[in-house]
Design a protein around this motif. Structure first.
Motif, PDB file in Angstrom:
ATOM      1  N   UNK A   1      -6.270  -4.281   6.861  1.00 18.96           N
ATOM      2  CA  UNK A   1      -7.825  -4.348   7.499  1.00 18.96           C
ATOM      3  C   UNK A   1      -9.089  -5.210   6.496  1.00 18.96           C
ATOM      4  N   UNK A   2      -8.562  -5.835   6.021  1.00 17.07           N
ATOM      5  CA  UNK A   2      -9.820  -6.527   5.379  1.00 17.07           C
ATOM      6  C   UNK A   2      -9.255  -7.902   5.304  1.00 17.07           C
ATOM      7  N   UNK A   3      -9.766  -8.963   4.487  1.00 13.95           N
ATOM      8  CA  UNK A   3      -9.152 -10.287   4.345  1.00 13.95           C
ATOM      9  C   UNK A   3      -8.280 -10.377   2.637  1.00 13.95           C
TER      10      UNK A   3
ATOM     11  N   UNK B   1      -3.807 -13.663  -2.947  1.00  9.47           N
ATOM     12  CA  UNK B   1      -2.453 -12.846  -2.673  1.00  9.47           C
ATOM     13  C   UNK B   1      -2.640 -10.870  -2.714  1.00  9.47           C
ATOM     14  N   UNK B   2      -3.985 -10.988  -2.477  1.00 12.00           N
ATOM     15  CA  UNK B   2      -4.440  -9.658  -2.644  1.00 12.00           C
ATOM     16  C   UNK B   2      -5.326  -9.528  -1.480  1.00 12.00           C
ATOM     17  N   UNK B   3      -5.912  -8.234  -1.165  1.00 10.71           N
ATOM     18  CA  UNK B   3      -7.272  -7.916  -0.365  1.00 10.71           C
ATOM     19  C   UNK B   3      -7.831  -6.687  -1.021  1.00 10.71           C
ATOM     20  N   UNK B   4      -8.890  -7.752  -1.903  1.00  7.43           N
ATOM     21  CA  UNK B   4     -10.169  -7.446  -2.483  1.00  7.43           C
ATOM     22  C   UNK B   4     -11.678  -6.073  -2.210  1.00  7.43           C
ATOM     23  N   UNK B   5     -11.693  -5.108  -2.345  1.00  8.06           N
ATOM     24  CA  UNK B   5     -12.826  -4.193  -1.833  1.00  8.06           C
ATOM     25  C   UNK B   5     -13.482  -5.217  -1.545  1.00  8.06           C
ATOM     26  N   UNK B   6     -14.138  -4.870   0.217  1.00 10.93           N
ATOM     27  CA  UNK B   6     -14.771  -6.021   0.489  1.00 10.93           C
ATOM     28  C   UNK B   6     -16.340  -5.590   0.377  1.00 10.93           C
ATOM     29  N   UNK B   7     -16.091  -4.691   0.030  1.00  8.23           N
ATOM     30  CA  UNK B   7     -18.458  -4.188  -0.321  1.00  8.23           C
ATOM     31  C   UNK B   7     -18.598  -2.649   0.605  1.00  8.23           C
ATOM     32  N   UNK B   8     -20.016  -2.613   0.216  1.00 10.23           N
ATOM     33  CA  UNK B   8     -20.101  -1.808   1.059  1.00 10.23           C
ATOM     34  C   UNK B   8     -21.057  -1.820   2.805  1.00 10.23           C
TER      35      UNK B   8
ATOM     36  N   UNK C   1     -19.559   2.548  -9.860  1.00 14.15           N
ATOM     37  CA  UNK C   1     -18.313   3.220 -10.116  1.00 14.15           C
ATOM     38  C   UNK C   1     -17.552   2.695  -9.199  1.00 14.15           C
ATOM     39  N   UNK C   2     -17.542   3.215  -8.503  1.00 11.14           N
ATOM     40  CA  UNK C   2     -15.874   3.049  -7.077  1.00 11.14           C
ATOM     41  C   UNK C   2     -15.667   1.505  -7.880  1.00 11.14           C
ATOM     42  N   UNK C   3     -16.898   0.611  -6.718  1.00  7.81           N
ATOM     43  CA  UNK C   3     -17.005  -1.108  -6.967  1.00  7.81           C
ATOM     44  C   UNK C   3     -16.042  -1.301  -8.056  1.00  7.81           C
ATOM     45  N   UNK C   4     -16.512  -0.966  -9.499  1.00  9.43           N
ATOM     46  CA  UNK C   4     -16.526  -1.026 -10.303  1.00  9.43           C
ATOM     47  C   UNK C   4     -14.548  -0.962 -10.884  1.00  9.43           C
ATOM     48  N   UNK C   5     -14.323  -0.243 -10.411  1.00  8.53           N
ATOM     49  CA  UNK C   5     -13.478   0.999 -11.296  1.00  8.53           C
ATOM     50  C   UNK C   5     -11.398  -0.004  -9.800  1.00  8.53           C
ATOM     51  N   UNK C   6     -12.534  -0.285  -9.176  1.00  8.00           N
ATOM     52  CA  UNK C   6     -11.659  -0.883  -7.852  1.00  8.00           C
ATOM     53  C   UNK C   6     -10.044  -1.811  -8.401  1.00  8.00           C
ATOM     54  N   UNK C   7      -9.142  -1.638  -7.245  1.00  7.74           N
ATOM     55  CA  UNK C   7      -7.541  -2.440  -7.509  1.00  7.74           C
ATOM     56  C   UNK C   7      -7.211  -2.911  -6.629  1.00  7.74           C
ATOM     57  N   UNK C   8      -7.719  -4.294  -6.441  1.00  7.23           N
ATOM     58  CA  UNK C   8      -7.772  -5.190  -5.731  1.00  7.23           C
ATOM     59  C   UNK C   8      -6.203  -5.192  -4.913  1.00  7.23           C
TER      60      UNK C   8
ATOM     61  N   UNK D   1       1.336  -5.103  -0.013  1.00  6.54           N
ATOM     62  CA  UNK D   1       1.509  -4.000   0.267  1.00  6.54           C
ATOM     63  C   UNK D   1       0.786  -3.614   1.687  1.00  6.54           C
ATOM     64  N   UNK D   2      -0.605  -4.174   1.548  1.00  8.80           N
ATOM     65  CA  UNK D   2      -1.376  -4.113   2.424  1.00  8.80           C
ATOM     66  C   UNK D   2      -0.882  -5.181   4.256  1.00  8.80           C
ATOM     67  N   UNK D   3      -0.310  -5.298   3.921  1.00 12.48           N
ATOM     68  CA  UNK D   3       0.338  -6.371   5.469  1.00 12.48           C
ATOM     69  C   UNK D   3       2.147  -5.585   5.973  1.00 12.48           C
ATOM     70  N   UNK D   4       2.719  -4.614   4.449  1.00  9.59           N
ATOM     71  CA  UNK D   4       3.442  -3.815   4.800  1.00  9.59           C
ATOM     72  C   UNK D   4       4.104  -3.936   6.306  1.00  9.59           C
ATOM     73  N   UNK D   5       5.557  -4.218   7.111  1.00  2.59           N
ATOM     74  CA  UNK D   5       5.996  -3.768   7.727  1.00  2.59           C
ATOM     75  C   UNK D   5       6.642  -1.765   7.644  1.00  2.59           C
TER      76      UNK D   5
END
Length: 227
Positions: free
Chosen positions: A108-110, A114-121, A139-146, A151-155
Motif C-alpha cells: 500500500x505504501x512506499x 527494504x521496509x515499509x515505514x509508517x507513512x504518517x497520518x 504514541x502510535x507513530x513512536x511505536x510503529x514497526x516498519x 511481508x508487504x509485497x508477499x503473494x
C-alpha cells in the motif's frame, strides 16, 4: 477459548495490551502475537514466515481458537483458516478484509530500505483516525514497526475451499455493516462473497479500536468466541 490476536501494519503484540485484560476477565485466553519482522530486527522476514508463526499458535491452542486479524492482518487470519480449516473455530476481521489468492498482501505504501515505514497520518485523516487525539497519534507513530518488504509485497496463496465454511465475524469500526455488505455484493471482496457464514458487528470507533475502544472491542470478540 483461545483468542489469537494479530495486529495490522506497523503493530506488534503490544497493540492489544488494553484488550487482553478484559478478554481474560471475560473468561478467555487471549494470545497477542508478535510476528517475525515485528521489532526483532528480521527485516528479511517474509509473509510465509508470519503465516508460519500464526499457524504455530493455532496448532499450540488446546482447542479450536478464534483467530482475529486487524486491518491488513485480516488476510493473515484468513490464510490461517485456509491452512487449518479443521482447527480454526472462527475468524474475526477488524476493519479489514481478506485479499484474494494471487494478490499482494499489503503493498500500500512506499518501500524504503527494504521496509515499509509508517507513512504518517496524512493517508488516514478522516474516519480512520478521527478518534485518536494527538498524544495517541504520537504514541502510535513512536511505536510503529516498519513492515518488511517481503511481508508487504508477499503473494497471498489460498488453496483449501473449506475456508469458506469457517464462520466469519466482520467487525466494522470506521465503516458500517451496510457498507461492508455493499462492497461484498459489488464483488470487491470475493473471498467473503463465497463465505457461507458471515456476521457483522458495528463498532463506533476509528480504525484502531484496540487503542480507542479496547473494552468494547474485547466484548465484541468475547461474544464472537462464545457464539
Amino acid at each position: 477459548m483461545d483468542i489469537l490476536l494479530i495486529g495490522g501494519l506497523w503493530l506488534d503484540g503490544s497493540a492489544w495490551d488494553d484488550v487482553v485484560p478484559e478478554l481474560t476477565r471475560l473468561g478467555h485466553r487471549p494470545v497477542p502475537l508478535t510476528l517475525p519482522g515485528q521489532g526483532d530486527g528480521a527485516v528479511s522476514a517474509t509473509l510465509d514466515d508470519q503465516l508460519a508463526a500464526v499457524l504455530a499458535a493455532v496448532d499450540a491452542a488446546p482447542g479450536k481458537p478464534l483467530v482475529v486479524g486487524h486491518s491488513a492482518a485480516s488476510t493473515l487470519a484468513w490464510m490461517a483458516g485456509d491452512a487449518r480449516p479443521e482447527k480454526v473455530a472462527k475468524v474475526a476481521l477488524i476493519g479489514g478484509f481478506p485479499a484474494a489468492d494471487g494478490r499482494a498482501y499489503a503493498d500500500f505504501f512506499a518501500i524504503e530500505g527494504g521496509v515499509m515505514p509508517f507513512p504518517g497520518w496524512g493517508p488516514f485523516e478522516g474516519p480512520d483516525a478521527a478518534d485518536l487525539d494527538q498524544p495517541a497519534r504520537d504514541r502510535f507513530a513512536a511505536a510503529a514497526v516498519s513492515v518488511p518488504e517481503a511481508v508487504a509485497r508477499g503473494v497471498v496463496r489460498l488453496t483449501d475451499e473449506r475456508r469458506f465454511d469457517i464462520p466469519v465475524v466482520v467487525v466494522c469500526p470506521e465503516f458500517t455493516p451496510a457498507q461492508a455488505k455493499e462492497w461484498i455484493a459489488a464483488g470487491e471482496i470475493p473471498e467473503l462473497a463465497r463465505a457461507t457464514r458471515v456476521e457483522y458487528v458495528d463498532l463506533d470507533s476509528g480504525h484502531w479500536p484496540m487503542a480507542t475502544r479496547p473494552g468494547e472491542l474485547a466484548r465484541v470478540l468475547s461474544e464472537a468466541a462464545n457464539a
